[in-house]
Design a protein around this motif. Sequence first.
Motif, PDB file in Angstrom:
ATOM      1  N   LEU A 115      53.606 103.092 -14.008  1.00  0.00           N
ATOM      2  CA  LEU A 115      54.900 102.438 -13.877  1.00  0.00           C
ATOM      3  C   LEU A 115      54.963 101.432 -12.721  1.00  0.00           C
ATOM      4  CD1 LEU A 115      57.412 105.350 -14.602  1.00  0.00           C
ATOM      5  CD2 LEU A 115      56.649 103.514 -16.118  1.00  0.00           C
ATOM      6  N   TYR A 116      55.381 100.222 -13.050  1.00  0.00           N
ATOM      7  CA  TYR A 116      55.603  99.144 -12.078  1.00  0.00           C
ATOM      8  C   TYR A 116      54.383  98.841 -11.208  1.00  0.00           C
ATOM      9  CZ  TYR A 116      60.471  98.075 -12.955  1.00  0.00           C
ATOM     10  OH  TYR A 116      61.619  97.636 -13.524  1.00  0.00           O
ATOM     11  N   PRO A 117      53.298  98.396 -11.819  1.00  0.00           N
ATOM     12  CA  PRO A 117      52.177  97.945 -10.987  1.00  0.00           C
ATOM     13  C   PRO A 117      52.635  96.810 -10.070  1.00  0.00           C
ATOM     14  CG  PRO A 117      51.806  97.429 -13.319  1.00  0.00           C
ATOM     15  CD  PRO A 117      53.037  98.259 -13.253  1.00  0.00           C
ATOM     16  N   TRP A 118      52.301  96.891  -8.800  1.00  0.00           N
ATOM     17  CA  TRP A 118      52.826  95.934  -7.811  1.00  0.00           C
ATOM     18  C   TRP A 118      51.698  95.119  -7.179  1.00  0.00           C
ATOM     19  CZ3 TRP A 118      53.146  93.801  -3.081  1.00  0.00           C
ATOM     20  CH2 TRP A 118      54.348  93.224  -2.693  1.00  0.00           C
ATOM     21  N   GLY A 119      50.861  95.776  -6.368  1.00  0.00           N
ATOM     22  CA  GLY A 119      49.818  95.046  -5.648  1.00  0.00           C
ATOM     23  C   GLY A 119      48.447  95.384  -6.187  1.00  0.00           C
ATOM     24  N   THR A 169      56.669  94.892 -15.447  1.00  0.00           N
ATOM     25  CA  THR A 169      57.479  95.623 -16.414  1.00  0.00           C
ATOM     26  C   THR A 169      56.730  95.993 -17.692  1.00  0.00           C
ATOM     27  OG1 THR A 169      58.420  93.510 -17.114  1.00  0.00           O
ATOM     28  CG2 THR A 169      59.717  94.823 -15.605  1.00  0.00           C
ATOM     29  N   SER A 170      55.518  95.485 -17.897  1.00  0.00           N
ATOM     30  CA  SER A 170      54.756  95.992 -19.047  1.00  0.00           C
ATOM     31  C   SER A 170      53.756  97.064 -18.613  1.00  0.00           C
ATOM     32  CB  SER A 170      54.066  94.861 -19.816  1.00  0.00           C
ATOM     33  OG  SER A 170      53.302  94.053 -18.958  1.00  0.00           O
ATOM     34  N   ASN A 171      53.809  97.404 -17.320  1.00  0.00           N
ATOM     35  CA  ASN A 171      53.050  98.553 -16.804  1.00  0.00           C
ATOM     36  C   ASN A 171      51.543  98.440 -17.019  1.00  0.00           C
ATOM     37  OD1 ASN A 171      55.503  99.691 -16.032  1.00  0.00           O
ATOM     38  ND2 ASN A 171      55.760 100.690 -18.016  1.00  0.00           N
TER      39      ASN A 171
END
Lengths: 320, 393
Positions: free
Chosen positions: A311-315, A289-291
Motif C-alpha cells: 500500500l502506497y509505495p513512496w520512496g 495509488t496503484s500500489n
Amino acid sequence: MKKNCLALFLAAASIGAVQAETVFVTLEKDNALAVVDPLEGKLIKTVPVGQRPRGIAISPDNKYLYIATSDDDTIKIVDAANLAVVGELPSGDDPETFALNPAGDRLYVSNEDDSLVTVIDTASKKAIKQIQVGVEPEGITVSPDNRWVISASETTNMLHWIDTQSLAISDNTLVDPRPRAVSFTADSQQLWATSEMAGTLTILDANTKQILKSISFEIPGVSNDKIQPVGVAIDKDRNRGYVALGPANRVAVINAQTFEVERYLLVGQRVWNLAFSPDQKRLYTTNGTSNDISIIDLESQKVTKSVGVGLYPWGVAVKP
Amino acid sequence: MFYNVSLRIIVKFLLVFQLLITSPVYAEAKQTVNIAYLAQEQKVPPALSNLDPFIENKGVLGAELAISDNNTTGQFTGQQFSLKKFIVPIDGNVADVFNKSIDGQFQFVVSTLPAEQMIGIADLPAAQQMVLLDASTRDDALRNEQCRKNVLHILPSRAMRADALAQYMMKKRWNKWFLVIGPNPEDRLFAHAIKRAAKRFGMKIVEEKIWEHTYDARRTAQSDVPVFTQVDDYDVLVVADEQGLFGEYLDYRTWHPRPVVGTQGLIATAWHRTHEQWGAVQIQNRFKEQSGRWMEEQDYAAYLAVRTIGEAATRTKSNELKAVKEFLLSEQFTLQGYKGRPLSFRAWNGQLRQPILLAAPRSLVTTAPVEGFLHPRTELDTLGYDQSESTCK
C-alpha cells in the motif's frame, strides 16, 4: 538523496561486475519496506519498519538504509543486509524527505511543519544545526560536489541554496508554485526542480543560479491540472532526464541537452519517486495509488514490468 | 492529545535551546503590501446542541496564518505584508468604518461580511479602486446577475457544492432524490442549486417537502421525522438546512433506511477537518498550533484570500492594484490550496475554481470533480456556472 544513490551507482558500475541488484521501496500505508528483485520482477519480501515510512536513502558504502518513519518522528537506520533496525536519528517532527551528502557523514532533513532544515551528523547520530527556510520545506538534495544543499519550500515557492561549509542560506530562487523535488546533474552544473501545482520543470545553472529553462508538459487526453511533476532524475551523462508526473500516471523523458520533451511513458497511478539501477539501464518508479512499482528499460525507452509491492509505495532506493 | 502537544513543545524547546538556529539571508524590505480585513460581529445563532461551540473569530485566524506565510516569503524577496483588522460591532455601520478607515489607505480588502453588506461595500465609490476578496458568501446571484467587477469570490458557490454532490450521487447511481427544504431563504437558495444540479446530471427529484416541524430534539427526532419521511421510495435524502436547525435529526430516523446528504450527513465544503491529503495535514497542524482549534471553512477562505494577494504580489513584484489584479485574472496565476489541483480564478465571474470536499463528520468520502466528469478547459469547471452559462456581465 537520488544523487547519492547515483554516486553510489557510479562506484558500483566501475567495478564492472553485472550482478543482481535489490530495490527497496517504502510503503507509507503498510508501515513496511518492500524488497524487490527487479531483474526477476518479483517482490521478495515485506518487512515492518515503523510508522508511515516515506523518504529512503542508502549509505555510500551500501551498508545502511536510512528511512524516515514520519509518524515515529525519527529516521531509522536499517542494516541493508539483514534489514534489522540498528539505530535512529533525531530528525525532528514528521520527517518526510532528506538527503545524504556524498561522503554519507551528513544528513539534511526537511522539517515541514517548522520551516526548518535539520543537519544531522550520521556518525554521532546528533543534530548539529537547524536552518530556517521558507514555509513547508520538502524537496532536498546535496550537489555531487558537496558544495550546495538545496531545500525547496512548497508554500514559499523557493529554492534555498544552503552553503555546506557555513550551513547558512546564501541565495534564494523563486520558482513556480509548489516546488516538490530537486536534483543536480552528476557534474553539479545544473539543478532541476519540479513544480507540482504549475506543472513545470525548472532547470537552473548552478553557478549563476539563474533559470536556464522552464519546461511545461502536455499530454493529449490528460487535462493540464493533472500533470503534477514530482520526482526528477538525470542520467550521469546528462543525456536524458526523467520526471514523474504524479496523477498524470506518466514519466516524462526529456533530452537533457536540448531540453525537448521526447516522450511520455505510461506507468502506474500517481507516480511519485524515481531511482536508476546502478548501471543506469533501468529506471524504477513508485506508483502511489496503484500500489506497484514500474520498471522502465532505458535503452528501449519502454515500460517492461510492474511489480505489486504493497500500500502506497513512496520512496525507492537501490542496492547494487 | 494534550500530552502529545506538550511533548512536541518540549522537544521543540530543547532543539531550539541546544542548537544554534541560523537566520536566513534577509532581503531588505523595500515594498509594503497592505491588506485590510473587514468583518462584522455576528449574532450567536440558535444552537442545535452544545457539541460545537459558536466560533466568533472564524476567518480572521486564517488571514493571520496567511500573513505570516506571506512574510516568510517576503523576507526573501524584500516585500512586507501587513494585515489591518476592522471588526465592526453588531450595531456598528460597516460603510462608515469603510469610508473612514479603509478608503484611500488600502487597495486589497478581505471581507467576511454577509452577502448583502458585502455588495453594499463593493458598490461604494471608494471600492472601485480596490479588489475585494469575498471569503464568506456562497450566493450564486453574486457570481451571476449581481456580480461586481471589483469582487473575487473565494468560497465555492451553492451551485458548485450541489454539482459536487450530484457528481458523486451519479457515480453511486443514487438517482432518485428526496429533497427536504428548511424554512429559511438560504435553504431555498440551496434547494434551487440542488434542483439545477439534478437537471444537469440527469438525477430525479422524486419527492420534495418543506420542513415545518419544531426544532425540539425530544419531539422531532423520534416522532416527527419518521412520519415526515414516509414517502415513496427514493435512493438518497437531500437536505437543505444551512443553519443546521433540524438536518442532524434526519439520519437514522427516516422511514426508509436511506443516507442523508446536503447540508448535513455528507456535506460539500471547501475545507474540512478530516482532509489530510496533498499536504493538507501540514496546514491543519500549523493552523491548530496557531489557533488552538480546527480550521473552519471561513478560515481556509480567508487564508486563501490573503495568500492570493501574497502570491500575486510576489510574482509581479508589485503592490499596485492594476498589476496585481491583472495577474490574478490571468492564466499565469496558480495558487496552491492543499487540494491536489492548482487553484485559479474564473475570469468571467471572479470565482475561485477549486476541488470540493465531500465529507462525512469523521471521514473524507471523496473530492469533486469526481473522476470521469470531463471539461475541455479544466475538470474543475464541471462545478458551478460555466462561462457559457454565466449571466455576469
